[in-house]
Design a protein around this motif. Sequence first.
Motif, PDB file in Angstrom:
ATOM      1  N   ILE A 111       0.812  -1.216   0.000  1.00 43.72           N
ATOM      2  CA  ILE A 111       0.000   0.000   0.000  1.00 43.72           C
ATOM      3  C   ILE A 111       0.848   1.270   0.000  1.00 43.72           C
ATOM      4  N   HIS A 112       2.141   1.149   0.346  1.00 47.02           N
ATOM      5  CA  HIS A 112       3.010   2.325   0.303  1.00 47.02           C
ATOM      6  C   HIS A 112       4.467   1.875   0.254  1.00 47.02           C
ATOM      7  N   ARG A 113       5.250   2.612  -0.530  1.00 46.33           N
ATOM      8  CA  ARG A 113       6.688   2.323  -0.601  1.00 46.33           C
ATOM      9  C   ARG A 113       7.448   3.627  -0.449  1.00 46.33           C
ATOM     10  N   ALA A 114       8.371   3.627   0.476  1.00 46.37           N
ATOM     11  CA  ALA A 114       9.246   4.782   0.692  1.00 46.37           C
ATOM     12  C   ALA A 114      10.678   4.348   0.385  1.00 46.37           C
ATOM     13  N   ASN A 115      11.624   5.192   0.689  1.00 53.35           N
ATOM     14  CA  ASN A 115      13.018   4.899   0.392  1.00 53.35           C
ATOM     15  C   ASN A 115      13.495   3.597   1.027  1.00 53.35           C
ATOM     16  N   ARG A 116      13.269   3.419   2.332  1.00 59.39           N
ATOM     17  CA  ARG A 116      13.783   2.230   3.029  1.00 59.39           C
ATOM     18  C   ARG A 116      12.703   1.325   3.576  1.00 59.39           C
ATOM     19  N   THR A 117      11.434   1.728   3.490  1.00 62.28           N
ATOM     20  CA  THR A 117      10.361   0.908   4.063  1.00 62.28           C
ATOM     21  C   THR A 117       9.243   0.659   3.059  1.00 62.28           C
ATOM     22  N   LEU A 118       8.580  -0.461   3.273  1.00 64.26           N
ATOM     23  CA  LEU A 118       7.393  -0.810   2.505  1.00 64.26           C
ATOM     24  C   LEU A 118       6.288  -1.098   3.503  1.00 64.26           C
ATOM     25  N   THR A 119       5.096  -0.621   3.235  1.00 65.66           N
ATOM     26  CA  THR A 119       3.949  -0.843   4.104  1.00 65.66           C
ATOM     27  C   THR A 119       2.929  -1.683   3.348  1.00 65.66           C
ATOM     28  N   LEU A 120       2.441  -2.718   4.024  1.00 69.12           N
ATOM     29  CA  LEU A 120       1.527  -3.661   3.382  1.00 69.12           C
ATOM     30  C   LEU A 120       0.336  -3.959   4.273  1.00 69.12           C
ATOM     31  N   GLN A 121      -0.673  -4.577   3.675  1.00 74.53           N
ATOM     32  CA  GLN A 121      -1.799  -5.085   4.441  1.00 74.53           C
ATOM     33  C   GLN A 121      -2.112  -6.492   3.972  1.00 74.53           C
ATOM     34  N   GLY A 122      -2.685  -7.284   4.872  1.00 79.14           N
ATOM     35  CA  GLY A 122      -3.035  -8.656   4.537  1.00 79.14           C
ATOM     36  C   GLY A 122      -4.335  -9.052   5.196  1.00 79.14           C
ATOM     37  N   SER A 123      -5.126  -9.858   4.493  1.00 80.44           N
ATOM     38  CA  SER A 123      -6.402 -10.357   5.011  1.00 80.44           C
ATOM     39  C   SER A 123      -6.411 -11.875   4.916  1.00 80.44           C
ATOM     40  N   VAL A 124      -6.864 -12.529   5.988  1.00 79.56           N
ATOM     41  CA  VAL A 124      -6.939 -13.988   6.025  1.00 79.56           C
ATOM     42  C   VAL A 124      -8.401 -14.404   5.974  1.00 79.56           C
ATOM     43  N   PHE A 125      -8.690 -15.357   5.091  1.00 82.46           N
ATOM     44  CA  PHE A 125     -10.054 -15.838   4.887  1.00 82.46           C
ATOM     45  C   PHE A 125     -10.137 -17.332   5.141  1.00 82.46           C
ATOM     46  N   GLY A 126     -11.288 -17.778   5.674  1.00 80.00           N
ATOM     47  CA  GLY A 126     -11.543 -19.198   5.874  1.00 80.00           C
ATOM     48  C   GLY A 126     -12.098 -19.821   4.609  1.00 80.00           C
ATOM     49  N   ASP A 127     -12.362 -21.114   4.681  1.00 81.85           N
ATOM     50  CA  ASP A 127     -12.888 -21.879   3.547  1.00 81.85           C
ATOM     51  C   ASP A 127     -14.177 -21.300   2.961  1.00 81.85           C
TER      52      ASP A 127
END
Length: 143
Positions: A111-127
Amino acid sequence: MKEQWFKEQADQSGSLMRLGEDAKTTFWGYIGCEVVRAEKGKAVICLEVRPHHLNLFGLVHGGVIATLIDNAMGLVVVQSCPDEKTVTAQMNINYLKSESAGIITCEAELIHRANRTLTLQGSVFGDEGDLLAWGSGSFRRIK
């Protein structure tokens, strides 16, 4: 244009296959993670719930959910910074619903990338498609 796209997809698929093979001897493989899909800035992984993934109440352990989110986000980071070492710097997880069997899937995206860091999101789903957990994290590029 199409030929270049297909070449890039084949190259990425081949490198992901090699990465997946290398990862089998690591914690990734021990847990049982599998790549479902990976593309620029996004990845989907899954694992089949086994008895060793459960806590004493017969529910998927929160650490397994956290690992799935970390691994999916990490896969996106590896694709984004293929020739660099990166580490998880911070992670936050909201556990929303429990699961005890089946296949759980994690979708992660940058969701965002800077010079030294990357920011992410994750979602976990069941069957059944229920949202089990949502998390975010930042990864640091180390030199």
